[in-house]
Scaffold this motif. Structure first.
Motif, PDB file in Angstrom:
ATOM      1  N   LEU A 201      35.687  50.688  34.572  1.00 18.27           N
ATOM      2  CA  LEU A 201      36.993  50.929  34.843  1.00 18.27           C
ATOM      3  C   LEU A 201      37.858  49.848  35.828  1.00 18.27           C
ATOM      4  CD1 LEU A 201      37.668  54.955  35.103  1.00 18.27           C
ATOM      5  CD2 LEU A 201      38.215  53.254  32.920  1.00 18.27           C
ATOM      6  N   TYR A 202      38.308  49.277  35.514  1.00 18.26           N
ATOM      7  CA  TYR A 202      38.800  48.381  37.325  1.00 18.26           C
ATOM      8  C   TYR A 202      40.417  48.730  36.781  1.00 18.26           C
ATOM      9  CZ  TYR A 202      39.635  44.532  39.679  1.00 18.26           C
ATOM     10  OH  TYR A 202      39.566  43.552  40.197  1.00 18.26           O
ATOM     11  N   VAL A 203      40.316  49.188  38.492  1.00 19.81           N
ATOM     12  CA  VAL A 203      41.635  49.595  38.418  1.00 19.81           C
ATOM     13  C   VAL A 203      42.518  49.128  39.089  1.00 19.81           C
ATOM     14  CG1 VAL A 203      42.636  51.896  39.264  1.00 19.81           C
ATOM     15  CG2 VAL A 203      40.461  51.883  38.578  1.00 19.81           C
ATOM     16  N   ALA A 204      43.734  48.710  39.295  1.00 16.29           N
ATOM     17  CA  ALA A 204      44.821  47.516  39.812  1.00 16.29           C
ATOM     18  C   ALA A 204      45.960  47.936  40.015  1.00 16.29           C
ATOM     19  CB  ALA A 204      44.853  46.329  39.001  1.00 16.29           C
ATOM     20  N   GLY A 205      46.599  47.460  41.124  1.00 15.91           N
ATOM     21  CA  GLY A 205      48.275  48.115  41.574  1.00 15.91           C
ATOM     22  C   GLY A 205      49.194  48.242  40.570  1.00 15.91           C
TER      23      GLY A 205
ATOM     24  N   ILE B 253      35.124  48.727  23.159  1.00 16.31           N
ATOM     25  CA  ILE B 253      35.634  48.193  24.574  1.00 16.31           C
ATOM     26  C   ILE B 253      34.285  47.877  25.823  1.00 16.31           C
ATOM     27  CG2 ILE B 253      38.410  48.201  24.436  1.00 16.31           C
ATOM     28  CD1 ILE B 253      38.105  50.882  26.131  1.00 16.31           C
ATOM     29  N   ALA B 254      34.721  47.258  26.437  1.00 19.60           N
ATOM     30  CA  ALA B 254      33.986  46.784  26.891  1.00 19.60           C
ATOM     31  C   ALA B 254      33.981  47.597  28.330  1.00 19.60           C
ATOM     32  CB  ALA B 254      32.925  45.564  27.199  1.00 19.60           C
ATOM     33  N   ALA B 255      35.290  46.979  28.459  1.00 20.29           N
ATOM     34  CA  ALA B 255      35.982  47.216  30.097  1.00 20.29           C
ATOM     35  C   ALA B 255      37.650  47.606  29.875  1.00 20.29           C
ATOM     36  CB  ALA B 255      35.676  46.367  31.130  1.00 20.29           C
ATOM     37  N   ALA B 256      37.339  48.944  30.361  1.00 21.01           N
ATOM     38  CA  ALA B 256      39.529  49.318  30.703  1.00 21.01           C
ATOM     39  C   ALA B 256      40.482  48.670  31.875  1.00 21.01           C
ATOM     40  CB  ALA B 256      39.298  50.745  30.077  1.00 21.01           C
ATOM     41  N   VAL B 257      41.261  47.717  32.012  1.00 20.01           N
ATOM     42  CA  VAL B 257      41.435  47.457  33.018  1.00 20.01           C
ATOM     43  C   VAL B 257      42.990  48.381  32.914  1.00 20.01           C
ATOM     44  CG1 VAL B 257      42.236  45.962  34.808  1.00 20.01           C
ATOM     45  CG2 VAL B 257      40.212  45.506  32.925  1.00 20.01           C
TER      46      VAL B 257
ATOM     47  N   ALA C 172      40.722  46.045  27.497  1.00 18.27           N
ATOM     48  CA  ALA C 172      42.009  46.910  27.082  1.00 18.27           C
ATOM     49  C   ALA C 172      42.457  46.538  28.679  1.00 18.27           C
ATOM     50  CB  ALA C 172      41.391  47.998  26.928  1.00 18.27           C
ATOM     51  N   LYS C 173      43.992  46.088  28.016  1.00 14.34           N
ATOM     52  CA  LYS C 173      44.876  46.460  28.551  1.00 14.34           C
ATOM     53  C   LYS C 173      45.899  47.687  29.274  1.00 14.34           C
ATOM     54  CE  LYS C 173      47.214  42.946  28.152  1.00 14.34           C
ATOM     55  NZ  LYS C 173      48.251  41.665  27.780  1.00 14.34           N
ATOM     56  N   LEU C 174      45.771  48.390  30.056  1.00 11.77           N
ATOM     57  CA  LEU C 174      46.653  49.297  30.428  1.00 11.77           C
ATOM     58  C   LEU C 174      47.303  50.134  30.541  1.00 11.77           C
ATOM     59  CD1 LEU C 174      42.979  51.136  29.256  1.00 11.77           C
ATOM     60  CD2 LEU C 174      44.593  50.914  27.630  1.00 11.77           C
TER      61      LEU C 174
ATOM     62  N   THR D  51      42.685  41.665  33.399  1.00 12.02           N
ATOM     63  CA  THR D  51      41.784  41.199  31.748  1.00 12.02           C
ATOM     64  C   THR D  51      41.474  39.810  31.487  1.00 12.02           C
ATOM     65  OG1 THR D  51      43.586  43.411  31.659  1.00 12.02           O
ATOM     66  CG2 THR D  51      42.385  41.993  29.413  1.00 12.02           C
ATOM     67  N   ARG D  52      42.103  39.313  31.840  1.00 10.68           N
ATOM     68  CA  ARG D  52      42.159  37.555  31.488  1.00 10.68           C
ATOM     69  C   ARG D  52      41.089  37.056  32.070  1.00 10.68           C
ATOM     70  NH1 ARG D  52      47.744  36.395  31.793  1.00 10.68           N
ATOM     71  NH2 ARG D  52      47.546  36.367  33.451  1.00 10.68           N
ATOM     72  N   VAL D  53      40.611  37.314  33.073  1.00  8.02           N
ATOM     73  CA  VAL D  53      38.877  36.977  33.852  1.00  8.02           C
ATOM     74  C   VAL D  53      37.700  37.632  33.306  1.00  8.02           C
ATOM     75  CG1 VAL D  53      37.914  36.796  35.359  1.00  8.02           C
ATOM     76  CG2 VAL D  53      40.222  36.160  35.986  1.00  8.02           C
ATOM     77  N   LEU D  54      38.190  39.367  32.963  1.00  4.04           N
ATOM     78  CA  LEU D  54      37.127  39.853  32.499  1.00  4.04           C
ATOM     79  C   LEU D  54      36.804  39.058  31.052  1.00  4.04           C
ATOM     80  CD1 LEU D  54      37.349  43.628  33.672  1.00  4.04           C
ATOM     81  CD2 LEU D  54      36.086  41.269  34.578  1.00  4.04           C
ATOM     82  N   LYS D  55      37.493  39.056  29.829  1.00  6.54           N
ATOM     83  CA  LYS D  55      37.142  37.798  29.327  1.00  6.54           C
ATOM     84  C   LYS D  55      36.580  36.812  29.198  1.00  6.54           C
ATOM     85  CE  LYS D  55      41.086  40.309  26.867  1.00  6.54           C
ATOM     86  NZ  LYS D  55      42.471  40.065  25.354  1.00  6.54           N
ATOM     87  N   ASP D  56      35.533  36.212  30.034  1.00  6.74           N
ATOM     88  CA  ASP D  56      35.918  35.567  30.095  1.00  6.74           C
ATOM     89  C   ASP D  56      34.387  35.819  29.281  1.00  6.74           C
ATOM     90  OD1 ASP D  56      33.119  32.871  30.794  1.00  6.74           O
ATOM     91  OD2 ASP D  56      34.608  33.210  32.895  1.00  6.74           O
ATOM     92  N   LYS D  57      33.879  34.508  28.409  1.00  3.27           N
ATOM     93  CA  LYS D  57      32.472  34.632  27.816  1.00  3.27           C
ATOM     94  C   LYS D  57      30.892  34.177  28.596  1.00  3.27           C
ATOM     95  CE  LYS D  57      33.344  33.772  23.074  1.00  3.27           C
ATOM     96  NZ  LYS D  57      33.863  34.340  22.740  1.00  3.27           N
ATOM     97  N   ARG D  58      30.745  34.317  29.823  1.00  3.71           N
ATOM     98  CA  ARG D  58      29.878  34.570  30.622  1.00  3.71           C
ATOM     99  C   ARG D  58      30.095  35.844  30.951  1.00  3.71           C
ATOM    100  NH1 ARG D  58      30.961  31.269  35.485  1.00  3.71           N
ATOM    101  NH2 ARG D  58      33.776  31.824  35.250  1.00  3.71           N
ATOM    102  N   LEU D  59      30.494  36.641  30.968  1.00  2.01           N
ATOM    103  CA  LEU D  59      30.498  38.169  31.197  1.00  2.01           C
ATOM    104  C   LEU D  59      30.226  38.981  29.609  1.00  2.01           C
ATOM    105  CD1 LEU D  59      33.188  39.077  33.196  1.00  2.01           C
ATOM    106  CD2 LEU D  59      30.623  39.153  34.126  1.00  2.01           C
TER     107      LEU D  59
END
Length: 226
Positions: free
Chosen positions: A99-103, A150-154, A129-131, A112-120
């Motif tokens: 879970l990535y919590v942003a304001g 989903i791998a991550a929920a931002v 997920a963009k929530l 979300t764009r950064v975490l979609k990087d193929k290196r990850l």
């Protein structure tokens, strides 16, 4: 020349991120922020909801900046377990490892764009997920999570909290890490935990969600300040 030198010295210097401190100091920082949210609680009651120092990741080996262009490298070097899990195919729908919590909504979109990087994510990793509430009804996110691995929920703390506390759509069964986006400052120079509304949502509905707090206390979920 004199004028230019003066201008350079007046350039505001960004204060070092609170997130760069060791866990013992971060635990104190989190407690002080929590006390602002639960200001009617006694010391004994606060101790019941406190995040243990053992749940806070030690990220002091990272000497780079805590900006989004460094996030992929930060995860790779400082959080190798998360990096590994990110590239694995998720077993269940709506059950992220992160879970990535942003304001704010715009910041969520950037992360979300950064975490979609193929290196990850590699070839097998789940969706990111963009929530946030802007433009999206809660039911839309519930439907999306129920059908998507989903791998991550931002997300913003308001939307993540609602999904965690009021629905069964966002599961914590695979959750290993929560990243709080505390180094980023908005146009008023405020961080995620400086703004009373987002701070309250973080502590009451995200970190305060019973299944999350239990995971932090039992050592199955790590809290990361970035």
């Amino acid at each position: 020349m004199q004028k230019r030198k003066l201008a350079e010295t007046l350039e505001p210097i960004e204060p070092p991120s609170i997130a760069a401190q060791p866990p013992v100091l971060l635990a104190d920082y989190m407690s002080s922020m929590q006390a602002k949210t639960f200001n009617e609680m006694s010391g004994i009651e606060l101790a019941d909801v406190q995040i243990p120092e053992s749940a806070i990741a030690d990220t002091t080996i990272w000497s780079g900046s805590r900006s989004l262009d460094q996030l992929v490298d930060f995860i790779t070097k400082v959080l190798p377990k998360l990096h590994t899990r990110f590239s694995q195919r998720p077993k269940s729908n709506g059950a992220p490892t992160l879970l990535y919590v942003a304001g704010a909504a715009l910041r969520v979109a950037d992360v979300t764009r950064v975490l979609k990087d193929k290196r990850l994510r590699g070839e097998k990793g789940g969706d990111v997920a963009k929530l946030f509430a802007k433009h999206f009804k809660l039911e839309e996110h519930v439907a999306y999570l129920r059908r998507t691995k989903i791998a991550a929920a931002v997300g913003t703390p308001g939307r993540l909290g609602k999904l965690l506390c009021d629905t069964e759509a966002l599961a914590t069964t695979a959750l290993t890490h929560i990243i709080l986006d505390v180094s980023y400052r908005d146009s008023k120079k405020r961080t995620l935990l400086d703004i009373p509304e987002t701070r309250n949502e973080v502590f009451k509905t995200v970190l305060g969600a019973p299944k999350v707090l239990n995971g932090l206390r039992q050592g199955t979920i790590q809290l990361v300040l970035f």
